[in-house]
Write an enzyme that holds these catalytic residues in place. Structure first.
Site, short mmCIF file in Angstrom:
data_model
loop_
_atom_site.label_atom_id
_atom_site.label_comp_id
_atom_site.label_asym_id
_atom_site.label_seq_id
_atom_site.Cartn_x
_atom_site.Cartn_y
_atom_site.Cartn_z
N LYS A 23 0.83 -1.22 0.00
CA LYS A 23 0.00 0.00 0.00
C LYS A 23 0.87 1.27 0.00
O LYS A 23 0.64 2.18 -0.79
CB LYS A 23 -0.91 -0.05 1.24
CG LYS A 23 -1.80 1.15 1.43
CD LYS A 23 -2.95 0.82 2.35
CE LYS A 23 -2.62 0.91 3.83
NZ LYS A 23 -2.50 2.27 4.35
N SER A 24 1.86 1.32 0.89
CA SER A 24 2.69 2.54 0.97
C SER A 24 3.37 2.83 -0.37
O SER A 24 3.44 3.98 -0.81
CB SER A 24 3.80 2.36 2.02
OG SER A 24 3.27 2.46 3.30
N ARG A 28 2.93 5.94 -3.45
CA ARG A 28 4.09 6.71 -3.92
C ARG A 28 4.33 6.50 -5.41
O ARG A 28 4.68 7.44 -6.13
CB ARG A 28 5.32 6.32 -3.11
CG ARG A 28 5.27 6.89 -1.68
CD ARG A 28 6.20 6.15 -0.75
NE ARG A 28 6.30 6.76 0.56
CZ ARG A 28 5.46 6.58 1.58
NH1 ARG A 28 4.39 5.81 1.42
NH2 ARG A 28 5.65 7.17 2.74
N ARG A 124 -7.83 13.33 12.75
CA ARG A 124 -6.39 13.08 12.93
C ARG A 124 -5.58 14.37 12.83
O ARG A 124 -5.88 15.22 11.99
CB ARG A 124 -5.92 12.02 11.92
CG ARG A 124 -6.56 10.67 12.22
CD ARG A 124 -6.21 9.62 11.21
NE ARG A 124 -4.81 9.23 11.24
CZ ARG A 124 -4.30 8.25 10.50
NH1 ARG A 124 -5.08 7.58 9.67
NH2 ARG A 124 -3.03 7.96 10.58
N GLN A 170 5.17 9.68 6.93
CA GLN A 170 4.24 10.56 6.20
C GLN A 170 4.76 12.00 6.24
O GLN A 170 4.74 12.70 5.23
CB GLN A 170 2.84 10.46 6.81
CG GLN A 170 2.22 9.10 6.52
CD GLN A 170 0.90 8.86 7.24
OE1 GLN A 170 0.50 9.65 8.09
NE2 GLN A 170 0.25 7.77 6.91
N ASP A 325 2.53 -0.38 12.16
CA ASP A 325 1.20 -0.84 11.76
C ASP A 325 0.89 -2.25 12.29
O ASP A 325 -0.25 -2.70 12.21
CB ASP A 325 1.07 -0.82 10.23
CG ASP A 325 1.06 0.61 9.69
OD1 ASP A 325 0.69 1.53 10.45
OD2 ASP A 325 1.44 0.81 8.52
N LYS A 352 -3.63 7.08 14.91
CA LYS A 352 -3.86 6.33 13.66
C LYS A 352 -5.37 6.35 13.34
O LYS A 352 -6.09 7.17 13.87
CB LYS A 352 -3.32 4.90 13.81
CG LYS A 352 -1.80 4.87 13.93
CD LYS A 352 -1.16 5.26 12.62
CE LYS A 352 0.34 5.42 12.73
NZ LYS A 352 0.93 5.99 11.53
N ARG A 356 -5.17 3.48 18.42
CA ARG A 356 -4.92 2.03 18.36
C ARG A 356 -4.40 1.42 19.66
O ARG A 356 -4.35 0.20 19.77
CB ARG A 356 -3.98 1.69 17.20
CG ARG A 356 -4.71 1.62 15.90
CD ARG A 356 -3.89 0.92 14.82
NE ARG A 356 -4.64 0.99 13.58
CZ ARG A 356 -4.11 1.20 12.39
NH1 ARG A 356 -2.79 1.35 12.27
NH2 ARG A 356 -4.87 1.24 11.32
C1 S3P Z 1 2.86 5.23 6.13
C2 S3P Z 1 3.56 5.57 7.26
C3 S3P Z 1 3.21 5.13 8.60
C4 S3P Z 1 2.12 4.05 8.59
C5 S3P Z 1 1.06 4.28 7.58
C6 S3P Z 1 1.65 4.40 6.19
C7 S3P Z 1 3.35 5.68 4.82
O1 S3P Z 1 2.77 6.23 9.33
O2 S3P Z 1 1.55 3.93 9.87
O3 S3P Z 1 0.14 3.21 7.60
O4 S3P Z 1 2.97 5.10 3.80
O5 S3P Z 1 4.17 6.62 4.82
P1 S3P Z 1 3.80 7.23 10.05
O6 S3P Z 1 3.60 8.54 9.41
O7 S3P Z 1 3.40 7.16 11.48
O8 S3P Z 1 5.21 6.73 9.82
#
Ligand code: S3P
Length: 440
Positions: A23-24, A28, A124, A170, A325, A352, A356
């Site tokens: 997913k990440s 990107r 958030r 992020q 995660d 989150k 969580r």
């Molecule tokens: C992500 C970074 C993580 C993760 C999220 C996806 C990303 O968050 O928890 O599900 O794709 O950059 P953080 O910003 O806390 O690192």
């Protein structure tokens, strides 16, 4: 709302778990393809709701994206960093990654845009993202206490030196993406290393000299791109965060054996497997030495796992970002280890999709487990056997999937209410697990 899913106690897990793309990395790849000048192709794209949010936002900004009928490959017509001024708010759904990364991109666009989200994303904190983008020179307005919507009036940016208060990929990605369009240098100081997919894509796709990574000084420096990003082809490796669920179950249920081919082995993502190995799990990660070419520099390989008895080993706080995660799942696993356990240093989890720390504790209590919330984590006794339970709608994909794993290793059935939240990251979770799980 869909019907509850009933989980029966299982005896073992066997087989091959083929996963959809990470997913990440899917977010990107889509964003970099939109920034490139020409047509890029993405294979094994994640088909989750979160990735759909990025597709929707890019399309609203005038980027043509053609998806294959199964949604697992995409052709993206990038416009070299030029976007249309959106005529409506950009709906990021549940996806904080979409909102954060797109805020970084939009900070340099000479127009006003508004990034909105669903009920969960709207609670958030996004001031983490707004603050550095303001330092670059963008005007970023938020709702009360830094909550979405984010109203961004972009324009000419000047590079910044930024050290975030929390470890977050992020925030880092938003800053690096803005830095690619800012004059001068942007230096991001990262005290604890988080997933580095954005840096890898910049290194792989941008001209030489755009990025320098200094691991000793813990800095990443990016400079303005002078020539447009060339279109590219990428195959997205399987998602290690999705792999964590069947791997955890195969570890916990006796006589299990599982293989996960073509999965991402980025060091910033495999903290859960490393922690389980430290606890005595039989997990072998074999990196494909040829990986990296098709995957834009991302390491890929195969993971095999056999069941094991686990001893509790405290988690190194430096490892938290690489396991962030998977902490709800680690709590499920830790309850089965040999002694009292504690996970700390994970305060970011309170921000989150749900809080969580709270929802993991609630889910475990519904399963009949003993657990205690701490300020920045969770603790409980080892050697527990879950009774099974009726898990109410918590509307958090990672809590629902962790509850299902807990259910398969309980003594009585479990009901997962509102299971549709798994669409956020792993739509095929229950189909895949039903093919792997064996019953008495
Ligand atoms: C992500 C970074 C993580 C993760 C999220 C996806 C990303 O968050 O928890 O599900 O794709 O950059 P953080 O910003 O806390 O690192």
């Amino acid at each position: 709302m869909s019907e509850a899913i009933q989980i029966k106690p299982a005896v073992r897990v066997r087989g091959l778990a083929v996963l959809q793309g990470d997913k990440s990395l899917s977010h990107r790849a889509l964003i970099f393809a939109a920034l490139a000048d020409g047509i890029s192709r993405i294979e094994n794209l994640a088909t989750s709701e979160d990735v759909n949010a990025t597709i929707r936002v890019l399309r609203t900004l005038g980027i043509e994206i053609t998806l294959a009928p199964d949604g697992e490959s995409a052709q993206v017509e990038g416009r070299g960093g030029i976007f249309d001024q959106p005529s409506m708010p950009l709906d990021c759904g549940n996806s904080a990654t979409t909102m954060s990364l797109m805020a970084g991109v939009l900070a340099s666009q000479p127009f006003e845009s508004i990034l909105t989200g669903d009920a969960s994303l709207s609670t958030r904190p996004m001031n983490y993202i707004a603050e550095p983008l303001r330092k670059f020179g963008a005007v970023v307005e938020t709702s009360e206490n830094g909550r979405p919507p984010l109203k961004i009036t972009g324009g000419k940016l000047t590079g910044v030196l930024y050290k975030p208060k929390i470890a977050s990929a992020q925030i880092k990605s938003a800053v690096l993406l803005a830095g690619l369009f800012a004059t001068g240098s942007t230096i991001f100081h990262e005290s604890l290393q988080t997933r580095d997919h954005t840096e890898r894509l910049i290194s792989h796709l941008c001209e030489k000299g755009v990025i320098d990574i200094d691991r000793l000084e813990k800095t990443i420096t990016v400079r303005k791109i002078e020539s447009p990003i060339e279109p590219f082809e990428i195959v997205i490796p399987g998602d290690p965060s999705s792999a964590a669920y069947p791997i955890a179950l195969a570890t916990l249920l006796p006589e299990s054996s599982l293989t996960v081919p073509f999965v991402g082995l980025n060091a910033g993502r495999i903290g859960f497997f490393r922690q389980l190995q430290a606890m005595g799990a039989h997990i072998v990660m074999s990196r494909d030495p040829h990986s990296g070419k098709a995957t834009a520099g991302e390491p890929v390989g195969e993971i095999t796992v056999h069941s094991a008895r686990l001893k509790n080993v405290p988690i190194d706080p430096d490892r938290i970002p690489a396991i962030i995660d998977e902490i709800p799942l680690l709590a499920v696993v830790s309850c089965h280890s040999d002694r009292d356990w504690e996970i700390s240093g994970a305060a970011r989890l309170r921000e989150k999709e749900t809080d969580r720390i709270k929802t993991t504790a609630q889910m475990l209590e519904f399963m009949g487990a003993e657990v205690e919330e701490t300020e920045d984590g969770l603790k409980g006794p080892g050697g527990q056997k879950f009774k099974g339970g009726d898990i109410p709608c918590i509307f958090d994909h990672r809590i629902a999937m962790s509850a299902a794993i807990a259910g398969w290793c309980s003594v009585s059935p479990t009901a997962i209410n509102c299971p549709e939240c798994i669409q956020i990251s792993f739509p095929k979770f229950f189909d895949l697990m039903q093919n792997l799980v064996e019953y008495q």
